[in-house]
Design an enzyme around this catalytic site. Structure first.
Site, PDB file in Angstrom:
ATOM      1  CG  HIS A  56      51.037 -18.990  32.257  1.00  0.00           C
ATOM      2  ND1 HIS A  56      50.081 -18.667  32.752  1.00  0.00           N
ATOM      3  CD2 HIS A  56      52.137 -17.987  32.321  1.00  0.00           C
ATOM      4  CE1 HIS A  56      50.429 -17.485  33.606  1.00  0.00           C
ATOM      5  NE2 HIS A  56      51.673 -17.016  33.153  1.00  0.00           N
ATOM      6  CD1 TRP A  85      54.765  -9.219  25.564  1.00  0.00           C
ATOM      7  CD2 TRP A  85      53.624  -8.552  23.793  1.00  0.00           C
ATOM      8  NE1 TRP A  85      55.432  -8.261  24.817  1.00  0.00           N
ATOM      9  CE2 TRP A  85      54.878  -8.028  23.892  1.00  0.00           C
ATOM     10  CE3 TRP A  85      52.712  -8.373  22.713  1.00  0.00           C
ATOM     11  CZ2 TRP A  85      55.412  -7.287  22.668  1.00  0.00           C
ATOM     12  CZ3 TRP A  85      53.167  -7.522  21.681  1.00  0.00           C
ATOM     13  CH2 TRP A  85      54.569  -6.811  21.768  1.00  0.00           C
ATOM     14  CE  LYS A  86      50.623 -13.334  32.501  1.00  0.00           C
ATOM     15  NZ  LYS A  86      50.132 -13.551  33.693  1.00  0.00           N
ATOM     16  N   GLY A 129      55.162 -10.728  33.071  1.00  0.00           N
ATOM     17  CA  GLY A 129      53.862 -10.686  32.583  1.00  0.00           C
ATOM     18  C   GLY A 129      53.822  -9.182  32.381  1.00  0.00           C
ATOM     19  N   GLY A 130      52.941  -8.527  33.153  1.00  0.00           N
ATOM     20  CA  GLY A 130      52.448  -7.184  33.131  1.00  0.00           C
ATOM     21  C   GLY A 130      53.563  -6.145  32.829  1.00  0.00           C
TER      22      GLY A 130
HETATM   23  P1  13P Z   1      53.326 -11.034  36.123  1.00  0.00           P
HETATM   24  O1  13P Z   1      54.557 -10.578  35.963  1.00  0.00           O
HETATM   25  O2  13P Z   1      52.209  -9.757  35.673  1.00  0.00           O
HETATM   26  O3  13P Z   1      53.091 -11.089  37.805  1.00  0.00           O
HETATM   27  O4  13P Z   1      52.712 -12.104  35.346  1.00  0.00           O
HETATM   28  C1  13P Z   1      53.898 -13.118  35.439  1.00  0.00           C
HETATM   29  C2  13P Z   1      53.519 -14.270  34.561  1.00  0.00           C
HETATM   30  O5  13P Z   1      52.412 -14.792  34.601  1.00  0.00           O
HETATM   31  C3  13P Z   1      54.211 -14.268  33.489  1.00  0.00           C
HETATM   32  O6  13P Z   1      54.043 -15.403  32.490  1.00  0.00           O
END
Ligand code: 13P
Length: 254
Positions: A97, A12-13, A232-233
């Protein structure tokens, strides 16, 4: 021949507050019930981990941190240790990461120390590696990945405590991905490199990450030696995240 069922983790960052995060977790739980095959996990930001652990009670969905300190405790303002992640209910953590390596200047040696601290605390580790766009353009991808593996692979690896995530930095959040052939070749290389570095290296799952979405997940997860995805997104939308997992289940069922 059917492959091992997929591992799909959502990173989820720095996104999510209690209300929308709980709704997202509930939508994921509602959408997938109890996954009986494959592995689904989420890595919310640290502020949400303890709550997420409660929301996931009695679910097989795994909970992970996004990073941990190399130290267990002490005067490290703003840092979060592996024992703290464990205490909050995590079973694993990401380390290395690219947003830590490049955004926070983390070296291979630090990433290795973090992974070892996580093992020490009883956490499994997802070790992220990946080349930048300049390294990709210069044809240095394999060289960079080899160095990252050689220098950040932790001591104490057993077959089920480490997962590798290959995330080309230039594919993260950009909508760009390497070609399917490039992903296949890189993952095949990583598989043999890992086998040369560790007795159990050849058994470690390797995830692909970088602009994975429902529309491309089936194709990517069907590739040999792509054992799952780090998303991620697209992991911030329950239907999209679950569609990726479903595409993986179908791809691996072959
Ligand atoms: P995205 O899927 O948003 O490109 O991000 C990938 C990511 O950094 C997962 O750790």
């Amino acid at each position: 021949m059917p492959d091992s069922p997929p591992i799909v983790f959502g990173n989820w960052k720095m996104n999510g507050r209690r209300t929308d995060a709980q709704a997202l977790v509930q939508a994921i739980l509602h959408g997938c019930g109890q996954p009986t095959t494959g592995t689904l996990g989420i890595c919310p930001p640290a502020t949400l981990l303890a709550s997420a652990a409660e929301w996931l009670t009695e679910s097989s969905i795994k909970l992970g941190g996004q990073d941990c300190a190399a130290e267990a405790s002490g005067a490290f303002t703003g840092d979060i240790s592996a024992p703290m992640l464990r205490d909050a209910g995590c079973g694993f953590t990401l380390v290395g990461h690219s947003e830590r390596r490049h955004g926070h200047g983390e070296s291979d040696a630090l990433v290795k120390a973090k992974a070892e601290a996580a093992f020490e605390a009883g956490l499994n580790v997802v070790l992220c590696i990946g080349e930048t766009e300049a390294e990709w353009d210069a044809g240095q991808t394999i060289q960079v990945l080899d160095r990252q593996l050689e220098q950040s692979l932790p001591a104490g690896v057993v077959a089920d405590n480490l997962i590798i995530a290959y995330e080309p930095v230039w594919a993260i959040g950009t909508g760009k991905t390497p070609s399917m052939d490039d992903i296949a070749n890189t993952h095949a290389h990583l598989k043999s490199k890992l086998a040369s570095l560790s007795a159990v290296g050849g058994d470690l799952p390797i995830l692909y990450g970088g602009s994975v979405k429902a529309a491309n997940a089936g194709e990517i997860l069907a590739i040999d030696h792509v054992d799952g995805a780090l998303v991620g997104g697209a992991s911030l939308k329950a239907d999209e995240f679950l569609a990726i997992f479903q595409a993986g289940l179908e791809a691996k069922a072959g």
